[in-house]
Scaffold this active site. Structure first.
Site, mmCIF file in Angstrom:
data_model
loop_
_atom_site.group_PDB
_atom_site.id
_atom_site.type_symbol
_atom_site.label_atom_id
_atom_site.label_comp_id
_atom_site.label_asym_id
_atom_site.label_seq_id
_atom_site.Cartn_x
_atom_site.Cartn_y
_atom_site.Cartn_z
ATOM 1 N N PRO A 16 2.852 120.864 -28.087
ATOM 2 C CG PRO A 16 1.416 122.094 -29.464
ATOM 3 C CD PRO A 16 1.491 120.837 -28.650
ATOM 4 C CB CYS A 17 5.393 123.313 -24.243
ATOM 5 S SG CYS A 17 6.937 122.482 -24.550
#
Length: 285
Positions: free
Chosen positions: A250-251
């Site tokens: 989950p950047c």
DNA sequence: AGGGCCCATCGCA
DNA sequence: TGCGATGGGCCCT
């Protein structure tokens, strides 16, 4: 050749335009009517579309995407993040999120540039537009978004792993895509296997991202501190930008310290969309 | 060299 | 106060 866009993909097209409009006119706090007019829809229809897509009305969504909210999100997340790290990837802190087991191919694979790897890929419609999904024998290796042309994404991944064999195989990637982007299927069966291919530093950053819980956020300097390089926040930013498995790693949950979204490889609008979507889903519980 | 950063400072309303 | 703009430090490819 792409499959026909399904309802989710059509929705995203509207969502994308709405978010773009809202962020461009944030100061003016546009009304539902104004927003609907801008995308050529009836206000009520737009309202229904948003609720279907995110569980939020455009109005609420607008609030969820402001700087103020981002700051509050960071504050609230700070305490939760510590707990999440304690329990690791398989603990109950992953409620509402994908369960992921990861394996790193480093740094040999980085040096080998994908040699010996067979990569199967396919393009699929998702709530955030068209995504190209890459899988290997060892697990999911890539998720990338294609706004215009799937070829650009393929070039990018060819450059990453120039020695790998690429095979178009949408039948192989379709179930993975379906699962990744459908919360109803999360945690329903075995953990999703992913494989992280990068430098030592990059892999450590990406592993760290996996500990940020769904619906929460961390700053670049949080991540830097978390991997024991408190002054490397800038390098962290670069590594986050090279995350090959977007959304799953989950950047989009990493923000600037002041709550700015700073950047996103696949466009700030998409980052906003993901954050808002998660906010809506988390609120629904 | 050059970033999806961060901090301190400064100048201007 | 508040909000840009600027400059210097930082650390990985």
């Amino acid at each position: 050749m792409l499959p026909l866009p399904d309802a989710a993909a059509r929705d995203y097209d509207v969502v994308r335009r709405v978010i773009g409009f809202i962020s461009g006119n944030a100061k003016a706090q546009p009304s539902l009517d104004t927003i609907a007019g801008h995308v050529g829809m009836e206000p009520m229809a737009l309202q229904r579309l948003f609720t279907r897509w995110a569980g939020l009305t455009p109005k609420t969504f607008l609030q969820a995407v402001t700087l103020d909210h981002a700051k509050r999100l960071l504050d609230e997340s700070a305490s939760v993040l510590d707990a999440a790290i304690e329990t690791g990837l398989s603990g109950p802190a992953r409620l509402h999120d994908l369960f992921v087991t990861h394996e790193a191919m480093t740094p040999g694979a980085y040096k080998a540039r994908g040699a010996g790897l067979t990569v199967r890929w396919g393009a699929h419609q998702t709530p955030f537009g068209t995504a190209v999904v890459f899988v290997t024998e060892r697990g999911l290796a890539g998720v990338a978004f294609a706004d215009r042309d799937v070829g650009e994404v393929l070039d990018d991944y060819h450059c990453r792993w120039p020695e790998a064999a690429f095979v178009e195989d949408a039948a192989a990637t379709a179930p993975v895509a379906a699962r990744v982007f459908d919360p109803a299927r999360w945690a329903a069966d075995r953990p999703l296997r992913i494989v992280l291919i990068g430098t030592d530093f990059e892999v450590r950053v990406w592993e760290r991202l996996l500990t940020i819980p769904f619906g929460r956020a961390a700053t670049y300097s949080d991540v830097a501190a978390g991997i024991g390089r408190p002054s490397a926040s800038r390098a962290v930013g670069a590594a986050v930008g090279r995350n090959p498995i977007s959304f799953v790693v989950p950047c989009h949950r990493v923000l600037g310290k002041g709550g700015d979204l700073t950047g996103y490889r696949w466009g700030l609008t998409r980052k906003r969309a993901m954050l808002g979507w998660e906010t809506g889903l988390a609120a629904r519980s």
